[in-house]
Structure formats: structure tokens, C-alpha cells
Design a protein around this motif. Structure first.
Motif, PDB file in Angstrom:
ATOM      1  N   SER A  37       0.811  -1.214   0.000  1.00  0.00           N
ATOM      2  CA  SER A  37       0.000   0.000   0.000  1.00  0.00           C
ATOM      3  C   SER A  37       0.844   1.262   0.000  1.00  0.00           C
ATOM      4  O   SER A  37       2.003   1.268   0.417  1.00  0.00           O
ATOM      5  CB  SER A  37      -0.924   0.024   1.222  1.00  0.00           C
ATOM      6  N   LEU A  38       0.233   2.346  -0.490  1.00  0.00           N
ATOM      7  CA  LEU A  38       0.729   3.696  -0.300  1.00  0.00           C
ATOM      8  C   LEU A  38      -0.219   4.379   0.670  1.00  0.00           C
ATOM      9  O   LEU A  38      -1.439   4.158   0.607  1.00  0.00           O
ATOM     10  CB  LEU A  38       0.761   4.477  -1.613  1.00  0.00           C
ATOM     11  N   ARG A  39       0.332   5.206   1.559  1.00  0.00           N
ATOM     12  CA  ARG A  39      -0.515   5.853   2.561  1.00  0.00           C
ATOM     13  C   ARG A  39      -0.121   7.328   2.698  1.00  0.00           C
ATOM     14  O   ARG A  39       1.066   7.638   2.891  1.00  0.00           O
ATOM     15  CB  ARG A  39      -0.402   5.159   3.921  1.00  0.00           C
ATOM     16  N   PRO A  40      -1.104   8.231   2.612  1.00  0.00           N
ATOM     17  CA  PRO A  40      -0.839   9.660   2.832  1.00  0.00           C
ATOM     18  C   PRO A  40      -0.993  10.018   4.313  1.00  0.00           C
ATOM     19  O   PRO A  40      -1.877   9.471   4.996  1.00  0.00           O
ATOM     20  CB  PRO A  40      -1.924  10.340   1.986  1.00  0.00           C
ATOM     21  N   ILE A  49      -4.353  10.126   6.157  1.00  0.00           N
ATOM     22  CA  ILE A  49      -5.417  10.846   5.469  1.00  0.00           C
ATOM     23  C   ILE A  49      -6.179   9.866   4.583  1.00  0.00           C
ATOM     24  O   ILE A  49      -5.689   9.444   3.533  1.00  0.00           O
ATOM     25  CB  ILE A  49      -4.835  11.993   4.618  1.00  0.00           C
ATOM     26  N   GLY A  50      -7.354   9.485   4.985  1.00  0.00           N
ATOM     27  CA  GLY A  50      -8.162   8.574   4.191  1.00  0.00           C
ATOM     28  C   GLY A  50      -7.615   7.154   4.210  1.00  0.00           C
ATOM     29  O   GLY A  50      -6.811   6.773   5.056  1.00  0.00           O
ATOM     30  N   GLU A  51      -8.070   6.377   3.241  1.00  0.00           N
ATOM     31  CA  GLU A  51      -7.671   4.984   3.143  1.00  0.00           C
ATOM     32  C   GLU A  51      -6.320   4.853   2.442  1.00  0.00           C
ATOM     33  O   GLU A  51      -5.872   5.749   1.727  1.00  0.00           O
ATOM     34  CB  GLU A  51      -8.717   4.181   2.368  1.00  0.00           C
ATOM     35  N   GLY A  52      -5.675   3.701   2.637  1.00  0.00           N
ATOM     36  CA  GLY A  52      -4.455   3.415   1.906  1.00  0.00           C
ATOM     37  C   GLY A  52      -4.748   3.192   0.432  1.00  0.00           C
ATOM     38  O   GLY A  52      -5.845   2.785   0.054  1.00  0.00           O
ATOM     39  N   TRP A  53      -3.781   3.483  -0.416  1.00  0.00           N
ATOM     40  CA  TRP A  53      -3.931   3.284  -1.853  1.00  0.00           C
ATOM     41  C   TRP A  53      -3.461   1.871  -2.190  1.00  0.00           C
ATOM     42  O   TRP A  53      -2.362   1.476  -1.820  1.00  0.00           O
ATOM     43  CB  TRP A  53      -3.098   4.269  -2.644  1.00  0.00           C
ATOM     44  N   ARG A  54      -4.268   1.161  -2.921  1.00  0.00           N
ATOM     45  CA  ARG A  54      -3.901  -0.195  -3.330  1.00  0.00           C
ATOM     46  C   ARG A  54      -4.335  -0.440  -4.764  1.00  0.00           C
ATOM     47  O   ARG A  54      -5.323   0.123  -5.234  1.00  0.00           O
ATOM     48  CB  ARG A  54      -4.537  -1.253  -2.418  1.00  0.00           C
ATOM     49  N   ASP A  55      -3.584  -1.297  -5.436  1.00  0.00           N
ATOM     50  CA  ASP A  55      -3.952  -1.729  -6.771  1.00  0.00           C
ATOM     51  C   ASP A  55      -4.207  -3.227  -6.732  1.00  0.00           C
ATOM     52  O   ASP A  55      -3.502  -3.964  -6.028  1.00  0.00           O
ATOM     53  CB  ASP A  55      -2.838  -1.415  -7.772  1.00  0.00           C
ATOM     54  N   GLU A  56      -5.189  -3.675  -7.471  1.00  0.00           N
ATOM     55  CA  GLU A  56      -5.535  -5.090  -7.491  1.00  0.00           C
ATOM     56  C   GLU A  56      -4.329  -5.936  -7.893  1.00  0.00           C
ATOM     57  O   GLU A  56      -3.632  -5.637  -8.862  1.00  0.00           O
ATOM     58  CB  GLU A  56      -6.678  -5.338  -8.482  1.00  0.00           C
ATOM     59  N   ASN A  57      -4.092  -6.961  -7.129  1.00  0.00           N
ATOM     60  CA  ASN A  57      -3.021  -7.925  -7.383  1.00  0.00           C
ATOM     61  C   ASN A  57      -1.619  -7.332  -7.261  1.00  0.00           C
ATOM     62  O   ASN A  57      -0.647  -7.936  -7.722  1.00  0.00           O
ATOM     63  CB  ASN A  57      -3.172  -8.564  -8.776  1.00  0.00           C
ATOM     64  N   SER A  58      -1.496  -6.172  -6.656  1.00  0.00           N
ATOM     65  CA  SER A  58      -0.160  -5.593  -6.492  1.00  0.00           C
ATOM     66  C   SER A  58       0.597  -6.326  -5.397  1.00  0.00           C
ATOM     67  O   SER A  58       0.037  -6.716  -4.372  1.00  0.00           O
ATOM     68  CB  SER A  58      -0.253  -4.107  -6.149  1.00  0.00           C
ATOM     69  N   ALA A  59       1.879  -6.516  -5.631  1.00  0.00           N
ATOM     70  CA  ALA A  59       2.741  -7.165  -4.635  1.00  0.00           C
ATOM     71  C   ALA A  59       3.345  -6.095  -3.734  1.00  0.00           C
ATOM     72  O   ALA A  59       3.008  -4.913  -3.830  1.00  0.00           O
ATOM     73  CB  ALA A  59       3.824  -7.963  -5.353  1.00  0.00           C
TER      74      ALA A  59
END
Length: 213
Positions: A37-40, A49-59
Motif C-alpha cells: 500500500s501507499l498511505r498519505p 489521510i483517508g484509506e491506503g492506496w492499493r492496486d488489485e493484485n499488487s505485490a
């Protein structure tokens, strides 16, 4: 020696934090982690700030770099892919696939038109941001590329590796991929984890020393 205490302690990631970028003009940072994840974060409060950023199937994520205009984050991960994220929408806007190993390092050109990536597959690739195509692939001769860094005018590219005393750092022509220089290093075996150019175009390397018995 004075004791330095942190202003904030930010908690949320469930894996190692691999990289941090600061959003220009804001009291915010973004972190990327082995948890995928990426997190602001707000620097004043230390709150996410808000939810973590995720991409489907990202390692797990290994590297991250912010575009010069502060609008796009490039990330690299264990799956060998480079992803571009829109900072405002927090969504993936491009996904580049060519590396066959972990993408360990990323760097933007000064004009924001290109991204350089370095991988454990031993290559460095330069990508056209608009087309998403590789415009230059350099077989560095490194076993792993741990760090890649554009010179201030983006005319040269420096790469660093580990476990190679004689060729730990190499400097390349960023347009042609020609090897320009291999700076000499007379110390013990090392891993080059970070590179920085001074404003006059001179290169500095920051290393982790590995002593051998």
C-alpha cells in the motif's frame, strides 16, 4: 551527543516502509510499504489521510518517486511492474510491464516526461510517461540495480549496485545508453543504496559497507 526525538510517530503499515515522498506546498507525505500500500499522512497530526492506496493484485512495494509537478507518484514493486498513481484521485493511471525482477528504484527526469527504473533483473529502463513505452533499456552489467538517479539536467543517469567493488557505480548517457564513466572505489565491498548529484553535476554515492571475513 544530543538525543533526537521524533515529532510524530505514524502507524498503519503492516510491512516495512520502503520509501517516503513529501507533497510540495503541503504538510503531507506519502509512504510506500512492503504491505503493498501507499498511505498519505498529515505531518501536523501524524494521522493517516483517508484509506491506503492499493492496486488489485499488487505485490509488496519497493520504491516510489514523485513527479516534479507533484501530481503523480511512480511506484515499483516485487511484481516487476511500474505503476503511476494520480495524487488527487489516488488511483492507478498507468501500469508498465517489462522488468523481470523487483523494481527497486525510480527517478523522474527534470521535465517530468520520463521515468527511469532500476531492477534486480540488472537493467535500467527509461519510460516515456505519455506513451508508457520503454524508450531505452540499458543492460547495466550490475547483478542488481539498487539505485538510479538522473543528473540535474537529465543528460546523464547514474546506477548503483551491491557486491561489486570495482563497478559499484556507473554513469550513462541518458539518451543513448552509452557508458560514460565507472568511478573508481578503493574501499571494501559495499552496497550502493543512494546516489545524489550536486547542482554542478558532480556525483556523490552513499554506501553500506559489507565486511568480508
Amino acid at each position: 551527543m544530543p538525543v533526537i526525538t521524533p515529532c510524530q510517530t505514524m502507524r498503519g503499515h503492516t510491512g516495512h516502509v520502503r520509501s517516503v515522498v513529501h507533497i510540495p506546498g503541503k504538510r503531507q507525505i506519502i509512504t510506500c510499504s512492503a504491505d503493498g500500500s501507499l498511505r498519505p499522512w498529515d505531518l501536523e497530526s501524524g494521522v493517516q489521510i483517508g484509506e491506503g492506496w492499493r492496486d488489485e493484485n499488487s505485490a509488496g512495494l519497493r520504491s516510489m518517486a514523485l513527479s516534479p509537478n507533484g501530481k503523480i507518484v511512480a511506484s515499483g514493486g516485487n511484481d516487476g511492474k511500474v505503476r503511476l498513481w494520480n495524487v488527487e484521485t489516488r488511483k492507478v493511471i498507468a501500469k508498465w510491464t517489462a522488468h523481470t525482477g523487483v523494481v527497486c528504484t525510480l527517478c523522474w527526469s527534470a521535465d517530468g516526461e520520463r521515468v527511469a527504473s532500476g531492477s534486480w533483473d540488472g537493467t535500467t529502463r527509461i519510460w516515456n510517461v505519455n506513451s508508457g513505452r520503454t524508450i531505452l533499456a540499458i543492460k547495466t552489467g550490475h547483478n542488481w540495480v539498487y539505485v538510479v538517479m538522473y543528473s540535474p539536467d537529465s543528460s546523464k543517469l547514474a546506477t548503483g549496485t551491491g557486491g561489486d567493488k570495482d563497478k559499484a557505480v556507473k554513469i550513462w548517457d541518458a539518451k543513448t545508453g552509452e557508458l560514460l564513466n565507472t568511478p573508481k572505489y578503493d574501499g571494501p565491498l559495499c552496497t550502493v543504496r543512494s546516489l545524489a548529484w550536486t547542482s554542478d553535476g558532480k556525483l556523490q554515492a552513499y554506501v553500506r559497507i559489507i565486511w568480508l571475513d
